[in-house]
Motif scaffolding. Structure first.
Motif, PDB file in Angstrom:
ATOM      1  N   HIS A  78       0.805  -1.220   0.000  1.00  0.00           N
ATOM      2  CA  HIS A  78       0.000   0.000   0.000  1.00  0.00           C
ATOM      3  C   HIS A  78       0.838   1.271   0.000  1.00  0.00           C
ATOM      4  O   HIS A  78       0.362   2.341  -0.364  1.00  0.00           O
ATOM      5  CB  HIS A  78      -0.925   0.002   1.226  1.00  0.00           C
ATOM      6  N   ASN A  79       2.134   1.158   0.390  1.00  0.00           N
ATOM      7  CA  ASN A  79       2.989   2.343   0.454  1.00  0.00           C
ATOM      8  C   ASN A  79       3.844   2.525  -0.803  1.00  0.00           C
ATOM      9  O   ASN A  79       4.733   3.381  -0.823  1.00  0.00           O
ATOM     10  CB  ASN A  79       3.886   2.281   1.695  1.00  0.00           C
ATOM     11  N   LYS A  80       3.610   1.725  -1.842  1.00  0.00           N
ATOM     12  CA  LYS A  80       4.309   1.882  -3.112  1.00  0.00           C
ATOM     13  C   LYS A  80       3.428   2.691  -4.057  1.00  0.00           C
ATOM     14  O   LYS A  80       2.479   2.176  -4.654  1.00  0.00           O
ATOM     15  CB  LYS A  80       4.634   0.514  -3.726  1.00  0.00           C
ATOM     16  N   THR A  81       3.759   3.973  -4.194  1.00  0.00           N
ATOM     17  CA  THR A  81       2.897   4.894  -4.934  1.00  0.00           C
ATOM     18  C   THR A  81       2.705   4.473  -6.390  1.00  0.00           C
ATOM     19  O   THR A  81       1.586   4.503  -6.917  1.00  0.00           O
ATOM     20  CB  THR A  81       3.486   6.313  -4.884  1.00  0.00           C
ATOM     21  N   ASN A  82       3.798   4.063  -7.041  1.00  0.00           N
ATOM     22  CA  ASN A  82       3.684   3.705  -8.466  1.00  0.00           C
ATOM     23  C   ASN A  82       2.786   2.496  -8.679  1.00  0.00           C
ATOM     24  O   ASN A  82       2.023   2.426  -9.654  1.00  0.00           O
ATOM     25  CB  ASN A  82       5.067   3.453  -9.058  1.00  0.00           C
ATOM     26  N   LEU A  83       2.851   1.542  -7.777  1.00  0.00           N
ATOM     27  CA  LEU A  83       2.006   0.360  -7.908  1.00  0.00           C
ATOM     28  C   LEU A  83       0.542   0.684  -7.618  1.00  0.00           C
ATOM     29  O   LEU A  83      -0.366   0.137  -8.269  1.00  0.00           O
ATOM     30  CB  LEU A  83       2.495  -0.744  -6.966  1.00  0.00           C
ATOM     31  N   MET A  84       0.304   1.559  -6.665  1.00  0.00           N
ATOM     32  CA  MET A  84      -1.072   1.961  -6.390  1.00  0.00           C
ATOM     33  C   MET A  84      -1.633   2.775  -7.553  1.00  0.00           C
ATOM     34  O   MET A  84      -2.817   2.664  -7.889  1.00  0.00           O
ATOM     35  CB  MET A  84      -1.135   2.760  -5.091  1.00  0.00           C
ATOM     36  N   ASP A  85      -0.776   3.570  -8.194  1.00  0.00           N
ATOM     37  CA  ASP A  85      -1.218   4.315  -9.390  1.00  0.00           C
ATOM     38  C   ASP A  85      -1.589   3.351 -10.515  1.00  0.00           C
ATOM     39  O   ASP A  85      -2.542   3.589 -11.262  1.00  0.00           O
ATOM     40  CB  ASP A  85      -0.110   5.266  -9.860  1.00  0.00           C
ATOM     41  N   GLU A  86      -0.822   2.263 -10.647  1.00  0.00           N
ATOM     42  CA  GLU A  86      -1.131   1.259 -11.665  1.00  0.00           C
ATOM     43  C   GLU A  86      -2.499   0.635 -11.406  1.00  0.00           C
ATOM     44  O   GLU A  86      -3.270   0.376 -12.337  1.00  0.00           O
ATOM     45  CB  GLU A  86      -0.063   0.170 -11.673  1.00  0.00           C
ATOM     46  N   LEU A  87      -2.816   0.398 -10.137  1.00  0.00           N
ATOM     47  CA  LEU A  87      -4.117  -0.165  -9.788  1.00  0.00           C
ATOM     48  C   LEU A  87      -5.234   0.807 -10.150  1.00  0.00           C
ATOM     49  O   LEU A  87      -6.287   0.396 -10.675  1.00  0.00           O
ATOM     50  CB  LEU A  87      -4.151  -0.478  -8.283  1.00  0.00           C
ATOM     51  N   GLY A  88      -5.008   2.073  -9.897  1.00  0.00           N
ATOM     52  CA  GLY A  88      -5.996   3.076 -10.289  1.00  0.00           C
ATOM     53  C   GLY A  88      -6.190   3.112 -11.795  1.00  0.00           C
ATOM     54  O   GLY A  88      -7.318   3.294 -12.290  1.00  0.00           O
ATOM     55  N   LYS A  89      -5.106   2.900 -12.551  1.00  0.00           N
ATOM     56  CA  LYS A  89      -5.199   2.874 -14.014  1.00  0.00           C
ATOM     57  C   LYS A  89      -6.056   1.697 -14.485  1.00  0.00           C
ATOM     58  O   LYS A  89      -6.870   1.840 -15.407  1.00  0.00           O
ATOM     59  CB  LYS A  89      -3.800   2.786 -14.615  1.00  0.00           C
ATOM     60  N   ILE A  90      -5.877   0.542 -13.874  1.00  0.00           N
ATOM     61  CA  ILE A  90      -6.678  -0.627 -14.238  1.00  0.00           C
ATOM     62  C   ILE A  90      -8.160  -0.309 -14.096  1.00  0.00           C
ATOM     63  O   ILE A  90      -8.974  -0.600 -14.983  1.00  0.00           O
ATOM     64  CB  ILE A  90      -6.298  -1.840 -13.369  1.00  0.00           C
ATOM     65  N   LYS A  91      -8.511   0.305 -12.988  1.00  0.00           N
ATOM     66  CA  LYS A  91      -9.913   0.644 -12.741  1.00  0.00           C
ATOM     67  C   LYS A  91     -10.429   1.632 -13.785  1.00  0.00           C
ATOM     68  O   LYS A  91     -11.531   1.467 -14.324  1.00  0.00           O
ATOM     69  CB  LYS A  91     -10.061   1.229 -11.332  1.00  0.00           C
ATOM     70  N   ARG A  92      -9.644   2.641 -14.111  1.00  0.00           N
ATOM     71  CA  ARG A  92     -10.080   3.646 -15.082  1.00  0.00           C
ATOM     72  C   ARG A  92     -10.246   3.047 -16.479  1.00  0.00           C
ATOM     73  O   ARG A  92     -11.205   3.348 -17.200  1.00  0.00           O
ATOM     74  CB  ARG A  92      -9.084   4.810 -15.136  1.00  0.00           C
ATOM     75  N   VAL A  93      -9.314   2.175 -16.883  1.00  0.00           N
ATOM     76  CA  VAL A  93      -9.378   1.576 -18.226  1.00  0.00           C
ATOM     77  C   VAL A  93     -10.598   0.666 -18.345  1.00  0.00           C
ATOM     78  O   VAL A  93     -11.310   0.691 -19.357  1.00  0.00           O
ATOM     79  CB  VAL A  93      -8.072   0.797 -18.513  1.00  0.00           C
ATOM     80  N   VAL A  94     -10.856  -0.129 -17.326  1.00  0.00           N
ATOM     81  CA  VAL A  94     -12.014  -1.025 -17.368  1.00  0.00           C
ATOM     82  C   VAL A  94     -13.310  -0.221 -17.449  1.00  0.00           C
ATOM     83  O   VAL A  94     -14.252  -0.576 -18.177  1.00  0.00           O
ATOM     84  CB  VAL A  94     -12.024  -1.950 -16.139  1.00  0.00           C
ATOM     85  N   GLU A  95     -13.360   0.875 -16.725  1.00  0.00           N
ATOM     86  CA  GLU A  95     -14.587   1.664 -16.673  1.00  0.00           C
ATOM     87  C   GLU A  95     -14.891   2.391 -17.981  1.00  0.00           C
ATOM     88  O   GLU A  95     -15.966   2.969 -18.135  1.00  0.00           O
ATOM     89  CB  GLU A  95     -14.511   2.666 -15.516  1.00  0.00           C
ATOM     90  N   LYS A  96     -13.963   2.348 -18.938  1.00  0.00           N
ATOM     91  CA  LYS A  96     -14.237   2.945 -20.248  1.00  0.00           C
ATOM     92  C   LYS A  96     -15.285   2.149 -21.025  1.00  0.00           C
ATOM     93  O   LYS A  96     -15.917   2.684 -21.942  1.00  0.00           O
ATOM     94  CB  LYS A  96     -12.948   3.042 -21.069  1.00  0.00           C
ATOM     95  N   GLN A  97     -15.442   0.848 -20.655  1.00  0.00           N
ATOM     96  CA  GLN A  97     -16.451   0.045 -21.345  1.00  0.00           C
ATOM     97  C   GLN A  97     -17.487  -0.538 -20.415  1.00  0.00           C
ATOM     98  O   GLN A  97     -18.551  -0.975 -20.859  1.00  0.00           O
ATOM     99  CB  GLN A  97     -15.784  -1.082 -22.139  1.00  0.00           C
ATOM    100  N   SER A  98     -17.215  -0.547 -19.096  1.00  0.00           N
ATOM    101  CA  SER A  98     -18.189  -1.091 -18.154  1.00  0.00           C
ATOM    102  C   SER A  98     -17.889  -0.584 -16.746  1.00  0.00           C
ATOM    103  O   SER A  98     -16.716  -0.514 -16.347  1.00  0.00           O
ATOM    104  CB  SER A  98     -18.153  -2.619 -18.162  1.00  0.00           C
ATOM    105  N   PRO A  99     -18.908  -0.250 -15.978  1.00  0.00           N
ATOM    106  CA  PRO A  99     -18.677   0.089 -14.576  1.00  0.00           C
ATOM    107  C   PRO A  99     -18.139  -1.109 -13.804  1.00  0.00           C
ATOM    108  O   PRO A  99     -18.390  -2.260 -14.171  1.00  0.00           O
ATOM    109  CB  PRO A  99     -20.079   0.479 -14.077  1.00  0.00           C
ATOM    110  N   ILE A 100     -17.392  -0.842 -12.758  1.00  0.00           N
ATOM    111  CA  ILE A 100     -16.948  -1.898 -11.843  1.00  0.00           C
ATOM    112  C   ILE A 100     -17.937  -1.946 -10.692  1.00  0.00           C
ATOM    113  O   ILE A 100     -18.116  -0.970  -9.968  1.00  0.00           O
ATOM    114  CB  ILE A 100     -15.515  -1.641 -11.346  1.00  0.00           C
ATOM    115  N   ASP A 101     -18.586  -3.080 -10.530  1.00  0.00           N
ATOM    116  CA  ASP A 101     -19.672  -3.195  -9.564  1.00  0.00           C
ATOM    117  C   ASP A 101     -19.207  -3.588  -8.174  1.00  0.00           C
ATOM    118  O   ASP A 101     -19.925  -3.348  -7.204  1.00  0.00           O
ATOM    119  CB  ASP A 101     -20.688  -4.222 -10.071  1.00  0.00           C
ATOM    120  N   GLU A 102     -18.030  -4.199  -8.097  1.00  0.00           N
ATOM    121  CA  GLU A 102     -17.543  -4.685  -6.799  1.00  0.00           C
ATOM    122  C   GLU A 102     -16.028  -4.598  -6.772  1.00  0.00           C
ATOM    123  O   GLU A 102     -15.357  -5.023  -7.719  1.00  0.00           O
ATOM    124  CB  GLU A 102     -17.984  -6.127  -6.598  1.00  0.00           C
TER     125      GLU A 102
END
Length: 403
Positions: free
Chosen positions: A299-323
């Protein structure tokens, strides 16, 4: 003289006739000297190799004749559009356990692991002389069970009031009060359902996150089994491209219950792209739910947490994330709460999965993490077996502690 010469010729002819007769008799077969025969060369045994390697094989044994058994006429085979390869390659799928069986194991295992907490509290509360020292021991017992300071203080105050008002400390009464107060802290009113049904013309999308070593990929595989037991059509997305064996591991979990996996053809691919492709495949194949596994990250690795945020944003371009499910190791206790806070800030946690809960008497982490994040514990890991992941049931949980 003529007469003498003539006589000599007659005598010579007679002698010659005798000599010729004797010679013919001597040379005729069966008489006189035996007939001469040329030696016959040995006949080689067949080698079995028509090419002839120059080495003779040992003689073949004479086969023993087999008695002939009259065959029973059979009907001609029916032609079907079935290939032998398809029959042989058809995998035998597991049959995951139902939620009822899982909940039964939940109660049994929690009862074994949390016995120290329940018995410790009952022993303290039912013995004579409930002075301040005893109440401090009760509070310490709750804190050591990872209930948290705030929740422990609240529970002790409620118990003190009930004991004082009732004027009794018999075990049945104390057990009832303890159950009631613990159940209130666990909060059975929280919605603990997992998004697993189609929403309109798209599948539900579940993103699973967590730190390294919490059993995240295994949890995704076990969750797939839970949903398959509920007759859900599931698709897995192997978005953990950092760990080489993660995609193979997830694919194996899915194959055991007939669930397909979308993965990258190479290690180190963009996890956001894999997650995007998985959701796209889920939409095209009209599945009920897509489960996305992600790489473990501190949780304290900023670059890895940013990558996780990117995954969420890319997926949401075609579908909401429900869970968004956060996988936490129950044995980490209060240390896991800081992890949970950071993940909640980056991707917005909707539910908690507590693994290794069966191996600890620190069941209070359920209350602590729910209070910290305001989201429910939805699933709990009970052990190493493939079906040792169960929906969290507050009443079963509390009953296991105070039973």
């Amino acid at each position: 003289m003529i007469d003498t010469l003539w006589e000599w010729l007659i005598v010579a002819g007679a002698v010659l006739a005798v000599v010729v007769g004797l010679g013919v008799a001597f040379l005729r077969p069966g008489r006189g000297a035996p007939e001469r025969q040329l030696p016959t060369p040995p006949k080689p045994e067949p080698s079995g190799d028509e090419g002839g390697g120059g080495v003779l094989a040992p003689p073949r044994p004479t086969p023993t004749p087999t008695p002939t058994v009259p065959s029973t006429p059979t009907a001609p085979p029916v032609e079907e559009d079935v290939f032998v390869e398809d029959v042989l390659d058809t995998p035998v799928l597991d049959r995951p356990d139902t939620a009822v069986g899982r909940l039964q194991r939940l109660r049994a295992r929690l009862a074994r692991s949390n016995t120290a907490l329940g018995k410790g509290l009952l022993n303290l509360l039912t013995r004579g002389g409930l002075d301040e020292t005893v109440w401090e021991e009760v509070e310490d017992t709750l804190i050591s069970a990872d209930l948290g300071i705030e929740a422990s203080t609240e529970l002790v105050e409620a118990l003190r009031t009930q004991v004082k008002v009732a004027g009794t400390r018999d075990e049945a009464s104390v057990r009832g009060w303890l159950r009631q107060d613990l159940l209130r802290l666990v909060d059975p009113r929280m919605d603990r359902a997992i998004a697993s049904s189609r929403i309109g013309d798209r599948p539900a999308v579940v993103l699973v996150v967590g730190v390294n070593g919490t059993g995240k990929t295994t949890t995704v595989g076990k969750l797939a089994r839970v949903l398959v037991s509920e007759d859900k059509d599931v698709l897995l997305g192997a978005a953990d491209t950092f760990r080489a064996a993660a995609a193979d591991q997830l694919e194996t979990w899915g194959a055991r219950v007939g669930v397909p996996t979308v993965r990258s053809a190479r290690d180190g691919a963009d996890p956001a792209a894999v997650a995007f492709d998985a959701v796209k495949a889920g939409i095209e194949n009209e599945v009920d739910v897509v489960l996305l596994d992600t790489a473990g990250r501190l949780h304290n690795k900023t670059n890895l947490m940013d990558e996780l945020g990117k995954i969420k944003r890319v997926v949401e371009k075609q579908s909401p994330i429900d869970e968004v499910l956060l996988v936490l190791d129950a044995t980490t206790g209060q240390n896991g709460l800081r992890q949970a806070e950071v993940f909640a800030q980056v991707v917005g946690i909707t539910g908690i999965v507590l693994t290794k809960l069966d191996g600890t008497a620190k069941g209070g982490i359920v209350v602590a993490v729910q209070r910290k994040l305001g989201v429910p514990v939805k699933l709990v890991g009970l052990g190493e077996g493939p079906d040792d992941l169960a929906p969290f049931d507050p009443e079963q949980f509390v009953d296991a502690i105070v039973a």
